[in-house]
Design a protein around this motif. Sequence first.
Motif, mmCIF file in Angstrom:
data_model
loop_
_atom_site.group_PDB
_atom_site.id
_atom_site.type_symbol
_atom_site.label_atom_id
_atom_site.label_comp_id
_atom_site.label_asym_id
_atom_site.label_seq_id
_atom_site.Cartn_x
_atom_site.Cartn_y
_atom_site.Cartn_z
ATOM 1 N N ARG A 137 5.383 0.685 3.757
ATOM 2 C CA ARG A 137 4.070 1.339 3.732
ATOM 3 C C ARG A 137 4.103 2.476 2.715
ATOM 4 O O ARG A 137 4.938 3.375 2.807
ATOM 5 C CB ARG A 137 3.690 1.870 5.115
ATOM 6 N N LEU A 138 3.214 2.379 1.743
ATOM 7 C CA LEU A 138 3.098 3.403 0.702
ATOM 8 C C LEU A 138 1.822 4.187 0.964
ATOM 9 O O LEU A 138 0.784 3.595 1.267
ATOM 10 C CB LEU A 138 3.024 2.749 -0.684
ATOM 11 N N ILE A 139 1.914 5.511 0.826
ATOM 12 C CA ILE A 139 0.724 6.313 1.084
ATOM 13 C C ILE A 139 0.465 7.270 -0.081
ATOM 14 O O ILE A 139 1.386 7.695 -0.780
ATOM 15 C CB ILE A 139 0.861 7.134 2.393
ATOM 16 N N SER A 140 -0.799 7.546 -0.286
ATOM 17 C CA SER A 140 -1.203 8.527 -1.296
ATOM 18 C C SER A 140 -2.551 9.074 -0.863
ATOM 19 O O SER A 140 -3.118 8.626 0.130
ATOM 20 C CB SER A 140 -1.338 7.868 -2.671
ATOM 21 N N ARG A 141 -3.060 10.035 -1.636
ATOM 22 C CA ARG A 141 -4.359 10.593 -1.291
ATOM 23 C C ARG A 141 -5.440 9.515 -1.361
ATOM 24 O O ARG A 141 -6.478 9.603 -0.731
ATOM 25 C CB ARG A 141 -4.701 11.744 -2.260
ATOM 26 N N ARG A 142 -5.156 8.462 -2.133
ATOM 27 C CA ARG A 142 -6.133 7.381 -2.281
ATOM 28 C C ARG A 142 -6.164 6.457 -1.078
ATOM 29 O O ARG A 142 -7.057 5.643 -0.937
ATOM 30 C CB ARG A 142 -5.808 6.561 -3.529
ATOM 31 N N VAL A 147 3.255 -3.422 1.507
ATOM 32 C CA VAL A 147 3.733 -4.507 0.639
ATOM 33 C C VAL A 147 5.030 -5.072 1.216
ATOM 34 O O VAL A 147 5.800 -4.358 1.868
ATOM 35 C CB VAL A 147 4.017 -4.040 -0.818
ATOM 36 N N ALA A 148 5.245 -6.351 0.949
ATOM 37 C CA ALA A 148 6.529 -6.952 1.327
ATOM 38 C C ALA A 148 7.607 -6.335 0.454
ATOM 39 O O ALA A 148 7.377 -6.073 -0.731
ATOM 40 C CB ALA A 148 6.473 -8.463 1.126
ATOM 41 N N LEU A 149 8.768 -6.101 1.052
ATOM 42 C CA LEU A 149 9.875 -5.494 0.305
ATOM 43 C C LEU A 149 10.127 -6.239 -1.003
ATOM 44 O O LEU A 149 10.313 -5.640 -2.053
ATOM 45 C CB LEU A 149 11.143 -5.491 1.172
ATOM 46 N N CYS A 150 10.113 -7.573 -0.927
ATOM 47 C CA CYS A 150 10.430 -8.383 -2.116
ATOM 48 C C CYS A 150 9.400 -8.198 -3.225
ATOM 49 O O CYS A 150 9.719 -8.387 -4.397
ATOM 50 C CB CYS A 150 10.515 -9.858 -1.745
ATOM 51 N N ASP A 151 8.155 -7.854 -2.857
ATOM 52 C CA ASP A 151 7.120 -7.661 -3.883
ATOM 53 C C ASP A 151 7.113 -6.241 -4.432
ATOM 54 O O ASP A 151 6.329 -5.919 -5.315
ATOM 55 C CB ASP A 151 5.726 -7.964 -3.294
ATOM 56 N N PHE A 152 7.956 -5.385 -3.865
ATOM 57 C CA PHE A 152 7.971 -3.972 -4.261
ATOM 58 C C PHE A 152 8.707 -3.766 -5.580
ATOM 59 O O PHE A 152 8.442 -2.830 -6.320
ATOM 60 C CB PHE A 152 8.639 -3.160 -3.141
ATOM 61 N N PHE A 153 9.627 -4.668 -5.876
ATOM 62 C CA PHE A 153 10.494 -4.484 -7.046
ATOM 63 C C PHE A 153 9.976 -5.256 -8.250
ATOM 64 O O PHE A 153 9.529 -6.386 -8.122
ATOM 65 C CB PHE A 153 11.923 -4.920 -6.712
ATOM 66 N N LYS A 154 10.075 -4.603 -9.425
ATOM 67 C CA LYS A 154 9.682 -5.271 -10.669
ATOM 68 C C LYS A 154 10.910 -5.675 -11.474
ATOM 69 O O LYS A 154 10.829 -6.505 -12.373
ATOM 70 C CB LYS A 154 8.831 -4.328 -11.530
ATOM 71 N N ASP A 164 1.652 8.866 -7.703
ATOM 72 C CA ASP A 164 1.103 9.735 -6.646
ATOM 73 C C ASP A 164 1.427 9.198 -5.253
ATOM 74 O O ASP A 164 0.955 9.727 -4.262
ATOM 75 C CB ASP A 164 -0.413 9.896 -6.815
ATOM 76 N N GLU A 165 2.222 8.129 -5.185
ATOM 77 C CA GLU A 165 2.504 7.525 -3.880
ATOM 78 C C GLU A 165 3.849 7.965 -3.299
ATOM 79 O O GLU A 165 4.791 8.260 -4.033
ATOM 80 C CB GLU A 165 2.515 5.997 -4.004
ATOM 81 N N ILE A 166 3.884 7.956 -1.966
ATOM 82 C CA ILE A 166 5.131 8.214 -1.236
ATOM 83 C C ILE A 166 5.432 6.977 -0.395
ATOM 84 O O ILE A 166 4.517 6.397 0.196
ATOM 85 C CB ILE A 166 4.976 9.407 -0.257
ATOM 86 N N LEU A 167 6.703 6.594 -0.358
ATOM 87 C CA LEU A 167 7.104 5.568 0.610
ATOM 88 C C LEU A 167 7.178 6.244 1.973
ATOM 89 O O LEU A 167 7.957 7.174 2.169
ATOM 90 C CB LEU A 167 8.465 4.979 0.225
ATOM 91 N N LYS A 168 6.328 5.804 2.889
ATOM 92 C CA LYS A 168 6.293 6.442 4.215
ATOM 93 C C LYS A 168 7.330 5.822 5.137
ATOM 94 O O LYS A 168 8.077 6.515 5.810
ATOM 95 C CB LYS A 168 4.904 6.284 4.831
ATOM 96 N N GLU A 169 7.359 4.492 5.185
ATOM 97 C CA GLU A 169 8.289 3.841 6.112
ATOM 98 C C GLU A 169 8.607 2.427 5.668
ATOM 99 O O GLU A 169 7.890 1.820 4.878
ATOM 100 C CB GLU A 169 7.704 3.802 7.532
ATOM 101 N N VAL A 170 9.703 1.923 6.205
ATOM 102 C CA VAL A 170 10.043 0.503 6.078
ATOM 103 C C VAL A 170 10.001 -0.051 7.493
ATOM 104 O O VAL A 170 10.396 0.628 8.436
ATOM 105 C CB VAL A 170 11.426 0.311 5.389
ATOM 106 N N TYR A 171 9.441 -1.252 7.641
ATOM 107 C CA TYR A 171 9.356 -1.812 8.990
ATOM 108 C C TYR A 171 9.626 -3.307 8.967
ATOM 109 O O TYR A 171 9.459 -3.971 7.942
ATOM 110 C CB TYR A 171 8.000 -1.501 9.648
ATOM 111 N N PHE A 172 10.087 -3.811 10.099
ATOM 112 C CA PHE A 172 10.372 -5.244 10.208
ATOM 113 C C PHE A 172 10.283 -5.667 11.661
ATOM 114 O O PHE A 172 10.439 -4.837 12.564
ATOM 115 C CB PHE A 172 11.754 -5.582 9.628
ATOM 116 N N ARG A 173 9.990 -6.959 11.844
ATOM 117 C CA ARG A 173 9.978 -7.505 13.200
ATOM 118 C C ARG A 173 11.416 -7.709 13.648
ATOM 119 O O ARG A 173 12.222 -8.264 12.900
ATOM 120 C CB ARG A 173 9.194 -8.826 13.222
#
Lengths: 290, 165
Positions: A137-142, A147-154, A164-173
């Motif tokens: 979960r990414l958060i910003s003023r906007r 996003v899925a972890l795998c889609d986070f990386f370029k 302007d974003e902060i990574l707030k948390e990582v979560y999984f089932r």
Amino acid sequence: MTLRFIRPETVREAMEVLHEHKDNSKIVAGATDVMVQRRSEKPVEEKPLLLVDITGISELSYVNFQNGIVRIGAMITHRDIARSAVIHDVAPFFADACLSVGSPQIRTRGTIGGNIVNASPAADSLPPLTALSARLRLISRRGSRDVALCDFFKGPYKTIIEPDEILKEVYFRAPEPSSRCAFLKLGRRESLAIARLSVAALIDVDDSGKISKAAIAPGACLPMPARIAPAEEALVGKIPDEEVVNSASQEVGEEMVRVSGVRWSTEYKKPVACALTKRAIWKALGVDVD
Amino acid sequence: MKKAEPKHKRLISFTVNGDDIEVEISASDRLIDVLRNKLRLTGTKEGCGIGECGACTVLMDGAPVNSCLVPAFQAEGSVIETVEGLDASGKLHPLQEAFVEHTAIQCGYCTPGMLMSALALLREHPEPTREEITRAISGNLCRCTGYHQIIAAIEDASAKMKTTE
């Protein structure tokens, strides 16, 4: 070069700061990567930079387990995860991976959020999180986005996070209680070693003895974290025996060469990737092999 | 809500070896710079400067950290312990005595960091196993001793600290 710092105490405050200074700020958490990177930078090339230290934001420090979902705040350290009863219970291979990071000193400071955002292909926390199909979960003023972890990386050290974003948390089932997992890492020495190769395996076996689910995620051999579908397909629906496990392991080596190409290290890394995967699968299945 | 302002220099306060101190730091200072250059606590050594050797290990809120990797501003409000705190009473700490007795020191450069890692361990596990000891000092490199004397010293200190309790 003007270097300044700011220590917001709330997420809201941090988002405001990042919004205002998005062109010249850098988030600092445990600082174990930032401090090393800064040392190698050439001072003449540095622009005015604002370090936004988020370690004082207590609302980013939590491990929750509710409704089958584990949520880990970005400021949780590797030491915290290695000692977390929840993580040991639901995903022990993730605790093992965090315990293999650097040294006790590094684990005290280094955060899970930092390990993810730094995006090193050799990051120890990423193979188990990939196998767990973790999301961020990414958060910003906007606003916020997941996003899925795998889609986070370029690519190596590159992610889609906006300035302007902060990574707030990582979560999984949480995996099924019947599932088994293992993380193995090969470094040049026991401690303070960046992974030359690592493998996370998460496997579930049904009542008939057949593998019903498999997630295989290697580290330090692909530009970014990924599961190896051909290896998983070679396992699912089969009763694990030497041939099945060997052929699945072979797929990891093949995939490494397909994605990363043939390099100076391939002659070594390919057979080792196969062998480490084989051991990780057997370890997850509860069989000791050397 | 008070809004924080970006700062280049700032006065920060924290505790070092039981003393409350206030010191002006700049954004680029590392904790080790503040300890050695501003507070003159030169017992803490800098080896690699990139968190690989552990010579600069100090305790921050009771846990070992590489003081070369901690930005000084993050020390604000924390409790820092350095090797100088070990014999604050004027008498060597049992760990220090054991290091001397077991010749766990040759060049001595790793010793302050090694002692602090050992101290953190013994506080949490007063009777550590050999494996717990090796894990606890796994972030501290020693190029002289081969580690055996250091491990023996920590085992011995653990036993002595138990009998003096």
